[in-house]
Design an enzyme around this catalytic site. Structure first.
Site, short mmCIF file in Angstrom:
data_model
loop_
_atom_site.label_atom_id
_atom_site.label_comp_id
_atom_site.label_asym_id
_atom_site.label_seq_id
_atom_site.Cartn_x
_atom_site.Cartn_y
_atom_site.Cartn_z
N GLU A 226 55.88 128.54 -2.14
CA GLU A 226 57.25 129.04 -2.26
C GLU A 226 58.14 127.95 -1.68
O GLU A 226 58.14 127.70 -0.50
CB GLU A 226 57.43 130.36 -1.51
CG GLU A 226 58.74 131.07 -1.83
CD GLU A 226 59.86 130.71 -0.88
OE1 GLU A 226 60.72 129.88 -1.29
OE2 GLU A 226 59.88 131.22 0.24
N CYS A 260 66.06 129.80 1.35
CA CYS A 260 65.71 129.36 -0.01
C CYS A 260 66.38 130.22 -1.06
O CYS A 260 66.75 129.73 -2.13
CB CYS A 260 64.20 129.38 -0.21
SG CYS A 260 63.30 128.25 0.86
#
Length: 453
Positions: A226, A260
């Site tokens: 990720e 993010c």
């Protein structure tokens, strides 16, 4: 290994690092523990995971303070992070057995089914920005599936890393089923190369993900990544403007913009552009920047001085290339790593704030003519983590969501992670999924069993 308070750049504590011989010893202990742990019933594992949730909630204030002190998250958000970790522990305690129940398949056999079995030791390389949540969303499913976990945390949050190991021990988990490795990145290849380590998961930057994936690929070991994101926040002509602006500010400024899945590129149709710019600048201007331990603070410091320098470069170069500064645009002088809440408009392709991930309180507004151009701009990125789309026409929103290349699309809402929903990205935002039943199946052996009649 040093923990430094980003609000004043003072040393909190220095921690001794593990030497490679000690790391090997820890891995061997984890491997021994795993052989017994994989046979422990789901009922027993669930009871321990429920205990972990209890330990988190019981120590919420102390753990929240630790998060805030080591990486600068405002205290309100730190408390919420600890509570969310308890939620994911509860979620997998309650659902793991159902998720991993053998799946009966009708074939020409007398009996055939798919069994889900643990892999062994999984290495987690984790970032500092959500120092508890990123770890627990890996650890809860991995341990409930019967795996062992090794944590290589970011070097600026060693106290958090050790506290997480302690939580599992206090909850009653076997002593070595989850261990923290206080090591520098240069030792990661040796850990991944160890024959007992079966897989790796990383949340972090694109270069870090590429490095870990290459190492694991050489060893033919499973990975989940990720990575970064430059999430679009698309405001169409028929959006509820006030709600969109309110959510836009929240989505950009969570964790001082160091997320993010924070919205970073605000793609707005020109009909709404003047009002959107005005309202967003007003709300951003009203945010209080300051001590993250102060309950009234809205925006804390960035985690490290180099992050401030990166933002300065991105903003200054974008302005040189024609972006217009509506608000902020400077580092805040004085102790600590503070940067002004910043709004840029007239952002175009080629500018750093268009092309790169901005990890801090900087919002880039990109004007577009219509929804077709909005979708094209949203997809014009190497990243594909999340996206937010604003329209009162829900059916149109669902149709457009299929055109957005991202791991998640939130219609009239802020992108967020939820234990019940799969989380992850495409393109350079990574691969694989965390959370939900998809996440727990990433680190299991999906085994076919065929029995003759």
């Amino acid at each position: 290994m040093k923990a430094v308070n980003p609000a004043n750049n003072r040393l909190i504590k220095e921690y001794p690092e593990h030497e490679m011989a000690e790391v090997k010893h820890i891995i061997n202990l984890a491997q021994e523990e795993y052989h017994a742990w994989r046979r422990v019933s789901f009922v027993q594992r669930a009871a321990l995971m429920k205990n972990a949730a209890h330990v988190l909630r019981k120590n919420k204030e102390k753990l929240a303070f630790l998060i805030t002190q080591e990486m600068g998250k405002i205290i309100r958000e730190s408390r919420a992070e600890v509570e969310k970790c308890a939620w994911v522990c509860d979620y997998y305690a309650e659902n793991a057995e159902r998720f991993l129940t053998a799946e009966i398949i009708e074939t020409d056999a007398g009996e055939s089914y798919v069994s889900f079995e643990p892999l062994g030791i999984v290495l987690a390389v984790m970032p500092w920005n959500f120092p508890f949540w990123q770890v627990f969303r890996f650890a809860a499913p991995a341990l409930m599936a019967g795996n062992a976990g090794l944590l290589k945390h970011a070097s600026n949050v060693p106290g958090c890393a050790l506290a997480i190991e302690k939580i599992f021990k206090e909850a009653g988990f076997p002593e070595n089923i989850f261990r923290t490795l206080l090591i520098k990145p240069n030792l990661i290849p040796d850990v991944i190369g160890d024959r007992h380590v079966q897989a790796a998961t990383l949340t972090g930057s694109e270069p870090a993900g590429a490095a870990v994936a290459a190492l694991a690929g050489r060893e033919i070991k499973k990975t989940v990544l990720e990575l970064g994101g430059s999430d679009p926040f698309i405001v169409l002509r028929d959006a509820d403007l006030d709600k969109a602006v309110q959510t836009a500010v929240q989505a950009r400024m969570i964790n001082a913009g160091q997320s993010c899945i924070a919205a970073k590129r605000f793609i707005v149709v020109e009909d709404l552009l003047p009002a959107f710019k005005q309202k967003m600048a007003e709300k951003m201007r009203a945010l209080k920047v300051g001590d993250p331990q102060d309950e009234s603070t809205d925006v804390g410091p960035l985690a490290r001085p180099d992050l401030v320098r990166d933002l300065e470069r991105q903003v200054e170069k974008s302005i040189e290339q024609g972006a217009r500064l509506l608000l902020g645009g400077k580092a805040i002088e004085g102790p600590g790593n503070f940067y002004q809440p910043t709004v840029l408009t007239d952002v175009k392709k080629g500018m750093p704030v268009y092309e790169e991930e901005t990890f801090g309180p900087v919002a880039a507004i990109i004007p577009v003519q219509d929804e077709d151009e909005a979708i094209a701009v949203a997809n014009d990125s190497p990243f594909g983590l999340g996206a937010s789309l604003w329209t009162k026409n829900i059916e149109k929103g669902k149709t457009l969501a299929r055109e957005i290349r991202a791991g998640a699309v939130f219609i009239n809402g802020m992108v967020k992670s939820d234990p019940r929903l799969p989380f992850g990205g495409i393109k350079k935002s990574g691969y694989g999924r965390e959370l939900s039943h998809y996440g727990i199946k990433e680190f299991v052996n999906i085994k076919t069993v065929w029995v003759a009649e």
